[in-house]
Design an enzyme around this catalytic site. Structure first.
Site, PDB file in Angstrom:
ATOM      1  CB  THR A 187      -0.715   0.120   1.112  1.00 18.86           C
ATOM      2  OG1 THR A 187      -1.475   1.129   1.513  1.00 18.86           O
ATOM      3  CG2 THR A 187      -0.665  -0.420   2.420  1.00 18.86           C
ATOM      4  CG  ASP A 239      -2.406   2.421   6.500  1.00 23.22           C
ATOM      5  OD1 ASP A 239      -2.047   1.860   5.110  1.00 23.22           O
ATOM      6  OD2 ASP A 239      -3.844   2.974   6.317  1.00 23.22           O
TER       7      ASP A 239
END
Ligand code: F6P
Length: 315
Positions: A121, A125
């Site tokens: 991603t 996160d």
């Protein structure tokens, strides 16, 4: 194997690494299409060695991806579980972010089929890994764009607010802001007052600066409102650029590709070792694995040292 959630540059390199590592170890691989919808609807393709030729340099994901709401329902999970069992699969490798791993973990509970997460991603996160596939590429893509914006900022003596992705977390904004030498970095994790930003900008001008860059994460606030507020309060010319999905696409950097190769290979090693519910990661330069649930239950801290360093260096 499945790619789910938002795409990230290097997902294809991970697909290739998973397929080739699995085949090297005498395993067979199928790839489900369009994220978890492919598992629910049993849409898949067989992945031979040539099915992943010429993709290491491509952004996006050849398997396609969606954000699948059905996977959050008991019916969707049950259908996905039936698909896994009907193919008599030994394991599922899920490439994506925290939402993808939450789905994979639920699926393990329902099906008992081992699941391995490969973090990919641009938001970075995911707890349990220092970095994710695609993050480095997104940082460099944003820098490439802001370097150009800086030319106009300098020539016109303007303030530019540049909104980067990250609706919940500011890892991307922080690294981009530091690397760009931004005067101000706004992230969702740190509260700010617009008056303080204006004061900082005015001080910078009084000390000889003639243009400024503000890098803000999309989740840090309403960028349009911030631009108009700063313009009114300082009298400077302020412009907004929202980088948006430019940051999600494009050819992965060497760093994102190497990470994808290592993560993909480690995912297959874990399955062969009998892991049931793990996520691949990197910590201090070492490829590691953690409990899959830690990836979305744990909280990854923003590096405050980097934040303070950016403040000092942008004086
Ligand atoms: O999670 C990755 C991400 O790019 C976020 O930074 C962004 O807020 C979101 O996805 C955008 O999602 P979508 O492409 O579904 O609009």
């Amino acid at each position: 194997m499945v790619t789910a959630g938002g795409d990230a540059p290097g997902m294809n390199a991970a697909i290739r690494a998973i397929v080739r590592s699995a085949l090297h170890n005498g395993l067979e691989v199928i790839g489900f299409e369009r994220g978890y919808a492919g598992l629910i609807d049993d849409k898949f393709r067989r992945m031979g060695p040539r099915s992943v030729s010429g993709i290491i340099n491509l952004g996006g994901t050849i398997l396609k991806t969606i954000r699948c709401e059905r996977m959050k329902t008991p019916e969707g999970l049950e259908k996905a579980s039936e698909t896994l069992k009907s193919h008599r699969l030994d394991g599922l490798v899920a490439i994506g972010g925290d939402g993808t791993f939450r789905g994979a973990s639920e699926l393990y509970k329902v099906s008992g089929v081992p699941v391995i997460g490969v973090p990919a991603t641009i938001d970075n996160d995911v707890a349990g890994t220092d970095t994710t596939i695609g993050f480095d590429t997104a940082v460099n893509t944003a820098l490439f764009a802001i370097d150009r914006i800086r030319d106009t900022a300098t020539s016109h003596e303007r303030v530019f607010v540049v909104e980067v992705m990250g609706r919940r977390r500011g890892f991307l904004a922080l690294e981009v802001g530091l690397a760009e030498g931004a005067e101000v970095i706004l992230v969702p994790e740190i509260e700010f007052r617009i008056e303080d930003i204006c004061r900082k900008l005015k001080k910078a001008r009084s000390e000889g600066k003639t243009s400024e860059i503000i890098v803000m994460a999309e989740g840090a606030g309403d960028s349009r409102a911030i631009v108009s507020h700063i313009g009114k309060e300082t009298g400077y010319e302020v412009r907004l650029t929202v980088l948006g999905h430019i940051q999600r696409g494009g050819s992965p950097t060497a760093r994102s590709r190497v990470l994808a190769c290592e993560f993909g290979s480690k995912a297959i090693d874990l399955l062969l070792e009998g892991a049931k519910r793990e996520m691949v990661g990197i910590r201090g330069g070492k490829i590691i694995s953690v409990d899959l649930d830690y990836s979305w239950k744990g909280q990854k801290e923003l590096d405050m040292r980097l934040y303070r360093l950016a403040e000092v260096l942008s004086a």
